[in-house]
Design a protein around this motif. Structure first.
Motif, mmCIF file in Angstrom:
data_model
loop_
_atom_site.group_PDB
_atom_site.id
_atom_site.type_symbol
_atom_site.label_atom_id
_atom_site.label_comp_id
_atom_site.label_asym_id
_atom_site.label_seq_id
_atom_site.Cartn_x
_atom_site.Cartn_y
_atom_site.Cartn_z
ATOM 1 N N ALA A 177 0.825 -1.207 0.000
ATOM 2 C CA ALA A 177 0.000 0.000 0.000
ATOM 3 C C ALA A 177 0.860 1.258 0.000
ATOM 4 O O ALA A 177 0.538 2.244 -0.679
ATOM 5 N N LEU A 178 1.958 1.238 0.738
ATOM 6 C CA LEU A 178 2.811 2.420 0.788
ATOM 7 C C LEU A 178 3.538 2.620 -0.537
ATOM 8 O O LEU A 178 3.800 3.754 -0.935
ATOM 9 N N LYS A 179 3.845 1.551 -1.234
ATOM 10 C CA LYS A 179 4.446 1.695 -2.559
ATOM 11 C C LYS A 179 3.540 2.503 -3.476
ATOM 12 O O LYS A 179 3.989 3.409 -4.194
ATOM 13 N N ALA A 180 2.241 2.180 -3.460
ATOM 14 C CA ALA A 180 1.299 2.920 -4.297
ATOM 15 C C ALA A 180 1.243 4.389 -3.891
ATOM 16 O O ALA A 180 1.195 5.284 -4.743
ATOM 17 N N LEU A 181 1.251 4.657 -2.590
ATOM 18 C CA LEU A 181 1.235 6.042 -2.122
ATOM 19 C C LEU A 181 2.524 6.766 -2.512
ATOM 20 O O LEU A 181 2.500 7.944 -2.874
ATOM 21 N N ALA A 182 3.648 6.062 -2.440
ATOM 22 C CA ALA A 182 4.917 6.671 -2.820
ATOM 23 C C ALA A 182 4.931 7.021 -4.302
ATOM 24 O O ALA A 182 5.400 8.095 -4.705
ATOM 25 N N PHE B 7 6.786 9.522 5.353
ATOM 26 C CA PHE B 7 5.408 9.053 5.460
ATOM 27 C C PHE B 7 5.429 7.655 6.070
ATOM 28 O O PHE B 7 6.199 6.789 5.652
ATOM 29 N N CYS B 8 4.574 7.420 7.059
ATOM 30 C CA CYS B 8 4.508 6.149 7.781
ATOM 31 C C CYS B 8 3.098 5.596 7.660
ATOM 32 O O CYS B 8 2.126 6.286 7.978
ATOM 33 N N LEU B 9 2.983 4.367 7.189
ATOM 34 C CA LEU B 9 1.685 3.720 7.027
ATOM 35 C C LEU B 9 1.625 2.489 7.922
ATOM 36 O O LEU B 9 2.478 1.608 7.847
ATOM 37 N N GLY B 10 0.614 2.457 8.783
ATOM 38 C CA GLY B 10 0.423 1.316 9.667
ATOM 39 C C GLY B 10 -0.977 0.757 9.531
ATOM 40 O O GLY B 10 -1.866 1.394 8.962
ATOM 41 N N GLU C 155 12.352 -2.655 0.728
ATOM 42 C CA GLU C 155 12.175 -2.699 -0.719
ATOM 43 C C GLU C 155 12.475 -1.328 -1.304
ATOM 44 O O GLU C 155 12.229 -0.309 -0.655
ATOM 45 N N ALA C 156 13.014 -1.322 -2.500
ATOM 46 C CA ALA C 156 13.445 -0.070 -3.121
ATOM 47 C C ALA C 156 12.865 0.057 -4.520
ATOM 48 O O ALA C 156 12.601 -0.948 -5.194
ATOM 49 N N ARG D 125 14.529 6.022 -6.385
ATOM 50 C CA ARG D 125 13.356 6.874 -6.197
ATOM 51 C C ARG D 125 12.926 6.911 -4.736
ATOM 52 O O ARG D 125 12.670 7.972 -4.176
ATOM 53 N N PHE D 126 12.808 5.741 -4.125
ATOM 54 C CA PHE D 126 12.417 5.701 -2.715
ATOM 55 C C PHE D 126 12.741 4.329 -2.134
ATOM 56 O O PHE D 126 12.966 3.362 -2.852
ATOM 57 N N VAL D 127 12.757 4.305 -0.815
ATOM 58 C CA VAL D 127 12.961 3.076 -0.049
ATOM 59 C C VAL D 127 11.800 2.920 0.922
ATOM 60 O O VAL D 127 11.384 3.898 1.563
ATOM 61 N N ILE D 128 11.292 1.714 1.039
ATOM 62 C CA ILE D 128 10.251 1.406 2.016
ATOM 63 C C ILE D 128 10.816 0.403 3.015
ATOM 64 O O ILE D 128 11.350 -0.639 2.637
#
Length: 232
Positions: free
Chosen positions: A37-42, A50-53, A138-139, A147-150
């Motif tokens: 879900a956070l990947k889609a938001l990113a 941004f923190c998703l729980g 995951e990157a 681009r980003f790291v989760i």
């Protein structure tokens, strides 16, 4: 998609400290995977920090495609988004190690006895010889540009039993500490504070920070060098 969205006050400490300067927390009642879900938001533009729980994951994921057992209300299931400007592909494995150190430090602070905690690299934290937390990093890359790291983190808090057939014996803070087990809000607040306090230093010198911190941690034999970091 999740059926309900809550603001960060529902999961965060009542009197938050420094972490609020870096992190914005969004909480969901249910999600397939906080990382997914956070990947889609990113990809839609969610900012650094941004923190998703979620209260529950229906398809929680661990390292190498393994399942992370995520029953409703029993654990901390959270993913953190970072947009570091300077990490290279050769340094990505240090993100998992650093995250493990932060989870370890958080649990030492809450459990109170460092000797009870250990890290099994690259991504597991053990309490009293049983797995209590796991990490999935995951990157997302555009060519050689990051681009980003989760950083996905799961901590077992309230579980009193686990499914049969788990790859490693598991425990929870409740099983280990009884009524003294901290609530989820306290675990989340301590974890975000740890990242807030040390992330910038890590970005400035990933190799040096990891090398300096590892000697103070009890390490268990793991598979740290067996597989590369898995990007999206």
């Amino acid at each position: 998609m999740p059926s309900r969205t809550r603001t960060h006050e529902d999961a965060a400490p009542a009197s938050p400290t420094g972490w609020t300067e870096r992190f914005t927390v969004r909480w969901l009642a249910q999600v397939d995977s906080t990382n997914t879900a956070l990947k889609a938001l990113a990809q839609a533009g969610a900012p650094d920090g941004f923190c998703l729980g979620a209260d529950e994951q229906t398809a929680g994921r661990g390292q190498y495609g393994r399942t992370w057992h995520s029953p409703a209300g029993e654990g901390l299931y959270v993913s953190l988004l970072f947009r570091p400007p300077c990490l290279t592909s050769d340094q990505m494995h240090h993100v998992t190690t650093f995250a493990g150190l932060m989870v370890h430090d958080t649990l030492v602070r809450l459990v109170g006895t460092p000797a009870r905690l250990a890290v099994k690299e690259p991504n597991d934290v053990f309490l009293d010889g049983r797995k209590v937390a796991g990490i999935l990093v995951e990157a997302d890359w555009h060519g050689a540009a990051l681009r980003f790291v989760i950083v996905g983190i799961g901590v077992n808090i309230g579980q009193v039993s686990f499914p049969e057939g788990l790859r490693q014996p598991a425990t929870s803070l409740r099983l280990a500490l009884g009524e003294a087990a901290p609530p989820r809000a306290a675990v989340l607040g301590a974890l975000l504070n740890a990242f807030h306090d040390h992330w910038d230093a890590f970005l400035a010198d990933p190799d040096g920070v990891v090398a300096a911190r590892r000697p103070g941690i009890r390490l268990l034999p793991g598979t740290f060098h067996d597989r590369p970091e898995r990007p999206y």
